[in-house]
Design a protein around this motif. Structure first.
Motif, PDB file in Angstrom:
ATOM      1  N   LEU A 118       0.832  -1.220   0.000  1.00  0.00           N
ATOM      2  CA  LEU A 118       0.000   0.000   0.000  1.00  0.00           C
ATOM      3  C   LEU A 118       0.857   1.257   0.000  1.00  0.00           C
ATOM      4  O   LEU A 118       0.478   2.262  -0.616  1.00  0.00           O
ATOM      5  CB  LEU A 118      -0.945  -0.012   1.205  1.00  0.00           C
ATOM      6  CG  LEU A 118      -2.081  -1.027   1.139  1.00  0.00           C
ATOM      7  CD1 LEU A 118      -2.836  -1.063   2.456  1.00  0.00           C
ATOM      8  CD2 LEU A 118      -3.017  -0.721  -0.021  1.00  0.00           C
ATOM      9  N   LEU A 119       1.990   1.217   0.667  1.00  0.00           N
ATOM     10  CA  LEU A 119       2.896   2.362   0.646  1.00  0.00           C
ATOM     11  C   LEU A 119       3.390   2.631  -0.773  1.00  0.00           C
ATOM     12  O   LEU A 119       3.407   3.780  -1.234  1.00  0.00           O
ATOM     13  CB  LEU A 119       4.084   2.122   1.589  1.00  0.00           C
ATOM     14  CG  LEU A 119       5.152   3.222   1.621  1.00  0.00           C
ATOM     15  CD1 LEU A 119       4.564   4.550   2.096  1.00  0.00           C
ATOM     16  CD2 LEU A 119       6.322   2.798   2.495  1.00  0.00           C
ATOM     17  N   GLY A 120       3.767   1.576  -1.493  1.00  0.00           N
ATOM     18  CA  GLY A 120       4.221   1.749  -2.878  1.00  0.00           C
ATOM     19  C   GLY A 120       3.130   2.316  -3.766  1.00  0.00           C
ATOM     20  O   GLY A 120       3.362   3.250  -4.539  1.00  0.00           O
ATOM     21  N   ALA A 121       1.911   1.781  -3.644  1.00  0.00           N
ATOM     22  CA  ALA A 121       0.794   2.273  -4.459  1.00  0.00           C
ATOM     23  C   ALA A 121       0.470   3.723  -4.114  1.00  0.00           C
ATOM     24  O   ALA A 121       0.204   4.544  -5.002  1.00  0.00           O
ATOM     25  CB  ALA A 121      -0.434   1.380  -4.249  1.00  0.00           C
ATOM     26  N   SER A 122       0.524   4.049  -2.831  1.00  0.00           N
ATOM     27  CA  SER A 122       0.242   5.416  -2.402  1.00  0.00           C
ATOM     28  C   SER A 122       1.298   6.390  -2.897  1.00  0.00           C
ATOM     29  O   SER A 122       0.981   7.519  -3.284  1.00  0.00           O
ATOM     30  CB  SER A 122       0.153   5.485  -0.874  1.00  0.00           C
ATOM     31  OG  SER A 122      -0.892   4.676  -0.405  1.00  0.00           O
ATOM     32  N   LEU A 123       2.542   5.965  -2.886  1.00  0.00           N
ATOM     33  CA  LEU A 123       3.605   6.830  -3.403  1.00  0.00           C
ATOM     34  C   LEU A 123       3.473   7.035  -4.909  1.00  0.00           C
ATOM     35  O   LEU A 123       3.776   8.125  -5.414  1.00  0.00           O
ATOM     36  CB  LEU A 123       4.982   6.257  -3.061  1.00  0.00           C
ATOM     37  CG  LEU A 123       5.409   6.392  -1.602  1.00  0.00           C
ATOM     38  CD1 LEU A 123       6.710   5.633  -1.363  1.00  0.00           C
ATOM     39  CD2 LEU A 123       5.542   7.847  -1.198  1.00  0.00           C
ATOM     40  N   ALA A 124       3.038   6.017  -5.622  1.00  0.00           N
ATOM     41  CA  ALA A 124       2.865   6.158  -7.075  1.00  0.00           C
ATOM     42  C   ALA A 124       1.878   7.275  -7.381  1.00  0.00           C
ATOM     43  O   ALA A 124       2.136   8.134  -8.224  1.00  0.00           O
ATOM     44  CB  ALA A 124       2.400   4.841  -7.696  1.00  0.00           C
ATOM     45  N   VAL A 125       0.757   7.271  -6.710  1.00  0.00           N
ATOM     46  CA  VAL A 125      -0.238   8.313  -6.980  1.00  0.00           C
ATOM     47  C   VAL A 125       0.147   9.629  -6.306  1.00  0.00           C
ATOM     48  O   VAL A 125       0.003  10.701  -6.890  1.00  0.00           O
ATOM     49  CB  VAL A 125      -1.669   7.855  -6.588  1.00  0.00           C
ATOM     50  CG1 VAL A 125      -1.849   7.739  -5.096  1.00  0.00           C
ATOM     51  CG2 VAL A 125      -2.705   8.799  -7.160  1.00  0.00           C
ATOM     52  N   GLY A 126       0.648   9.550  -5.084  1.00  0.00           N
ATOM     53  CA  GLY A 126       0.959  10.777  -4.346  1.00  0.00           C
ATOM     54  C   GLY A 126       2.070  11.592  -4.981  1.00  0.00           C
ATOM     55  O   GLY A 126       1.916  12.806  -5.192  1.00  0.00           O
ATOM     56  N   LEU A 127       3.178  10.953  -5.286  1.00  0.00           N
ATOM     57  CA  LEU A 127       4.298  11.693  -5.877  1.00  0.00           C
ATOM     58  C   LEU A 127       3.987  12.159  -7.296  1.00  0.00           C
ATOM     59  O   LEU A 127       4.392  13.259  -7.699  1.00  0.00           O
ATOM     60  CB  LEU A 127       5.572  10.851  -5.847  1.00  0.00           C
ATOM     61  CG  LEU A 127       6.152  10.586  -4.452  1.00  0.00           C
ATOM     62  CD1 LEU A 127       7.393   9.698  -4.555  1.00  0.00           C
ATOM     63  CD2 LEU A 127       6.467  11.881  -3.716  1.00  0.00           C
ATOM     64  N   SER A 128       3.259  11.345  -8.049  1.00  0.00           N
ATOM     65  CA  SER A 128       2.869  11.772  -9.401  1.00  0.00           C
ATOM     66  C   SER A 128       1.954  12.996  -9.331  1.00  0.00           C
ATOM     67  O   SER A 128       2.076  13.916 -10.145  1.00  0.00           O
ATOM     68  CB  SER A 128       2.166  10.633 -10.138  1.00  0.00           C
ATOM     69  OG  SER A 128       3.056   9.582 -10.382  1.00  0.00           O
ATOM     70  N   CYS A 129       1.046  12.998  -8.371  1.00  0.00           N
ATOM     71  CA  CYS A 129       0.147  14.153  -8.224  1.00  0.00           C
ATOM     72  C   CYS A 129       0.888  15.389  -7.718  1.00  0.00           C
ATOM     73  O   CYS A 129       0.582  16.509  -8.143  1.00  0.00           O
ATOM     74  CB  CYS A 129      -1.017  13.812  -7.300  1.00  0.00           C
ATOM     75  SG  CYS A 129      -2.244  12.744  -8.070  1.00  0.00           S
ATOM     76  N   VAL A 130       1.856  15.198  -6.848  1.00  0.00           N
ATOM     77  CA  VAL A 130       2.665  16.337  -6.400  1.00  0.00           C
ATOM     78  C   VAL A 130       3.413  16.926  -7.593  1.00  0.00           C
ATOM     79  O   VAL A 130       3.460  18.152  -7.779  1.00  0.00           O
ATOM     80  CB  VAL A 130       3.646  15.906  -5.282  1.00  0.00           C
ATOM     81  CG1 VAL A 130       4.723  16.965  -5.048  1.00  0.00           C
ATOM     82  CG2 VAL A 130       2.886  15.649  -3.991  1.00  0.00           C
ATOM     83  N   GLY A 131       4.008  16.065  -8.409  1.00  0.00           N
ATOM     84  CA  GLY A 131       4.702  16.541  -9.603  1.00  0.00           C
ATOM     85  C   GLY A 131       3.765  17.245 -10.560  1.00  0.00           C
ATOM     86  O   GLY A 131       4.106  18.298 -11.120  1.00  0.00           O
ATOM     87  N   SER A 132       2.559  16.694 -10.743  1.00  0.00           N
ATOM     88  CA  SER A 132       1.588  17.324 -11.635  1.00  0.00           C
ATOM     89  C   SER A 132       1.153  18.683 -11.106  1.00  0.00           C
ATOM     90  O   SER A 132       1.007  19.640 -11.865  1.00  0.00           O
ATOM     91  CB  SER A 132       0.370  16.423 -11.820  1.00  0.00           C
ATOM     92  OG  SER A 132       0.689  15.346 -12.659  1.00  0.00           O
ATOM     93  N   ALA A 133       0.935  18.774  -9.805  1.00  0.00           N
ATOM     94  CA  ALA A 133       0.544  20.055  -9.220  1.00  0.00           C
ATOM     95  C   ALA A 133       1.652  21.098  -9.410  1.00  0.00           C
ATOM     96  O   ALA A 133       1.386  22.249  -9.774  1.00  0.00           O
ATOM     97  CB  ALA A 133       0.221  19.881  -7.740  1.00  0.00           C
TER      98      ALA A 133
END
Length: 167
Positions: free
Chosen positions: A14-29
């Motif tokens: 779950l940490l890996g999946a959360s980082l995939a979406v979280g870091l990608s969204c931070v980069g997109s923002a």
């Protein structure tokens, strides 16, 4: 009990999946913010270019969508769309680490490529301001950065679908 065993395989996955979406969204923002800042200057002078500015600003936002896709595929592969309790009991630390590793290309690639694409989009907005007929050249430059975000997405997806999940 080791450090990893105290977390459990499911927590690592779950940490890996959360980082995939979280870091990608931070980069997109961050990337869309960079492009948006450049766009506001142009739009204050020439509001008729808002459609083209929006296209250029939107491009760094795709990495967040890619991260979300990896997140959902990871959850499906973990069994969360079925019997999550059975998966959580069966998920070994080794499998959890495999899920974590499979999500990292999208997490890191999404974060960095979105920021880089935002910078390219900001430069492309400058092209639009100075030579409106050449704005598609900037769009192509943004597409080159997008290619590497897509490679990150493919890498994570291939690894996620290659995992041997005991269900």
């Amino acid at each position: 009990m080791s450090f990893l065993e105290s977390f459990g395989g499911l927590a690592l996955a779950l940490l890996g999946a959360s980082l995939a979406v979280g870091l990608s969204c931070v980069g997109s923002a961050k990337g869309t913010g960079i492009a948006g800042e450049a766009g506001t200057g142009l739009l204050s002078e020439d509001p008729s270019k808002s459609g083209k500015v929006m296209v250029l600003q939107l491009l760094p936002g795709t990495q967040g969508l890619y991260g979300m896709a990896v997140f959902f595929v990871a959850l499906i592969r973990m069994g969360f769309m079925g019997n999550a309790l059975a998966v959580s009991e069966a998920m070994s630390v080794q499998l959890g680490l495999q899920f974590f590793a499979a999500c990292m290309p999208m997490a890191i690639g999404g974060l960095l490529s979105a920021i880089a694409q935002g910078r390219v989009a900001a430069g492309s907005i400058n092209i639009l301001a100075k030579k409106p007929d050449d704005w598609s050249k900037g769009l192509i430059l943004c597409g080159i950065v997008e290619f590497y975000a897509i490679l990150s997405l493919l890498c994570s997806m291939i690894m996620l679908f290659s995992l041997s999940v005991p269900l």
